[in-house]
Design an enzyme around this catalytic site. Structure first.
Site, PDB file in Angstrom:
ATOM      1  N   ASP A 143       3.316   2.660   0.760  1.00 38.25           N
ATOM      2  CA  ASP A 143       3.283   1.616   1.801  1.00 38.25           C
ATOM      3  C   ASP A 143       2.541   2.069   3.056  1.00 38.25           C
ATOM      4  O   ASP A 143       2.179   1.246   3.895  1.00 38.25           O
ATOM      5  CB  ASP A 143       4.706   1.212   2.191  1.00 38.25           C
ATOM      6  CG  ASP A 143       5.409   0.411   1.108  1.00 38.25           C
ATOM      7  OD1 ASP A 143       4.827   0.238   0.028  1.00 38.25           O
ATOM      8  OD2 ASP A 143       6.547  -0.031   1.342  1.00 38.25           O
ATOM      9  N   GLU A 238       5.043  -8.157  -0.329  1.00 38.01           N
ATOM     10  CA  GLU A 238       6.395  -8.525  -0.792  1.00 38.01           C
ATOM     11  C   GLU A 238       7.374  -8.732   0.372  1.00 38.01           C
ATOM     12  O   GLU A 238       8.328  -9.483   0.268  1.00 38.01           O
ATOM     13  CB  GLU A 238       6.945  -7.427  -1.719  1.00 38.01           C
ATOM     14  CG  GLU A 238       7.034  -6.081  -1.005  1.00 38.01           C
ATOM     15  CD  GLU A 238       7.584  -4.931  -1.828  1.00 38.01           C
ATOM     16  OE1 GLU A 238       7.936  -5.138  -2.993  1.00 38.01           O
ATOM     17  OE2 GLU A 238       7.647  -3.826  -1.274  1.00 38.01           O
TER      18      GLU A 238
END
Ligand code: F6P
Length: 366
Positions: A143, A238
């Site tokens: 990430d 997401e």
């Protein structure tokens, strides 16, 4: 007597973990007088009733920089302060095994621990340091949201995977005059989504840092079609949420897992667009763990190798309580407290990638 290092890889896996392990082991062997061990499945290996650790030498780590995953396995559940134990009745309870871990490390003659992991793992590193355990942290996450390091290994591989998938969706979207929504990882930070949008040439990019208004996407999407001919490609993280909404996901199911399982915001967006009258065929593709798997790209292997070497150097210098970082084209370290102060998120107002994306007409829904 040889000095001993215990390595753990914790949290979600990430391409490049093996290259860090190899870097540590090779540098330690070159130095001489050091032995390196891996704790299997993060700290579970040293915490379990029957200890599971593995000696790592240059033969064991030969060539592993090319492999995805982690040869010493990982878990994102539990940890030394919250260790899951299954009762006879099948129920789980949690034990603080940190003191047990400290004793075991002492009894087994470990001088230092190198903990390779994301923010959750580095919080454990810090808490272990506070107990007097010698820990060095190595940042890991696809990430790319850890502070004090310009980039984390695994991120570039994830972006490459996402971009290749996106490119493929573009050709099929174009053949069928469709809208494709591709959902990528990014719990709190939209780095993967943003990079993929720029690399793949998305029309719309949705990131957690910019809560989106679906109405603000309609004109852009419609502009991509003339007489029902055309296509539109959207990338969404997401962890994205609509202006008035929450993140989309489900409650954790596994014992010791404290995180909501994100996923499904792409489907939510499809529904929102349909409600707004978009009548082109909308398809959704959730890329998921594909982004975490596979062979690390060259950039990540190189960064991870540097992190491994630096982690050993810190242990050698006795510089504990620090996390290795990459900052302004060099390898450094920062105190764990500093690294954990806040996550590294996209700051939409000032981020030069957001500026470039908007400059070529990519819409964020703000
Ligand atoms: O932290 C990295 C990450 O890839 C997140 O983007 C994602 O939400 C999470 O891991 C998923 O982890 P898992 O499915 O392994 O629990």
């Amino acid at each position: 007597m040889a000095k001993k290092i215990l390595i753990a890889t914790g949290g979600g896996d990430c391409p490049g973990l093996n290259a860090v392990i190899r870097g540590i082991v090779k540098r330690a062997e070159q130095e001489g007088g050091w032995e390196v061990y891996g704790s299997i499945e993060s700290f579970n290996g040293i915490l379990k009733d029957v200890v599971e650790i593995e000696k790592l030498d240059s033969q064991k780590v030969a060539g592993i920089h090319v492999k995805g995953g982690t040869i010493i396995k990982t878990t994102n559940k539990g940890g030394p302060f919250y260790f899951p134990v299954k009762d006879d009745n099948g129920k789980w309870h949690f034990e603080d095994r940190s003191e047990l871990m400290k004793k075991r490390l002492e009894n087994m003659g470990f001088d230092a621990v190198i903990n390779i992991g994301g923010d959750g793992s580095q919080r454990i590193s810090l808490d272990l340091c506070k107990m007097g355990i010698n820990v060095v942290g190595v940042p890991k996450t696809i990430d790319n949201d850890l502070a004090c390091t310009d980039v984390t290994f695994g991120f570039q591989t994830a972006v490459q995977t996402a971009t290749e998938a996106f490119d493929k969706l573009v050709t099929t979207a174009s053949s069928h005059n469709r809208i494709f929504i591709m959902e990528v990882m990014g719990r709190d930070a939209g780095w993967i989504s943003l990079y993929t949008a720029l690399a793949g040439g998305a029309d719309v990019c949705i990131i957690p840092e910019i809560p989106y208004d679906p109405k603000k996407l309609v004109d852009k999407i419609n502009s991509r079609f003339i007489n029902n001919s055309g296509f539109c490609n959207i990338v969404i993280a997401e962890g994205a949420k609509a202006l008035d909404g929450e993140v989309t996901g489900s409650a954790p199911t596994a014992a010791g897992d404290q995180h909501i399982k994100l996923g499904g915001v792409g489907w939510k967006l499809k529904h929102e667009l349909e409600q707004l009258g978009i009548d082109h065929d909308i398809r959704v593709m959730v890329l998921g763990h594909l982004q975490r798997g596979g062979i690390p790209v060259a950039y990540d292997r190189i960064l991870a190798t540097q992190f491994g070497v630096k982690a050993f150097e810190l242990v050698k210098e006795g510089k504990f309580g620090y996390m290795v970082t990459y900052y302004h084209h060099d390898i450094h370290c920062v105190p764990l407290e500093k690294a954990l102060e806040k996550p590294k998120l996209v700051v939409p107002e000032t981020n030069y990638l957001v500026k470039a994306a908007k400059g070529i007409g990519i819409v964020f829904g703000d």
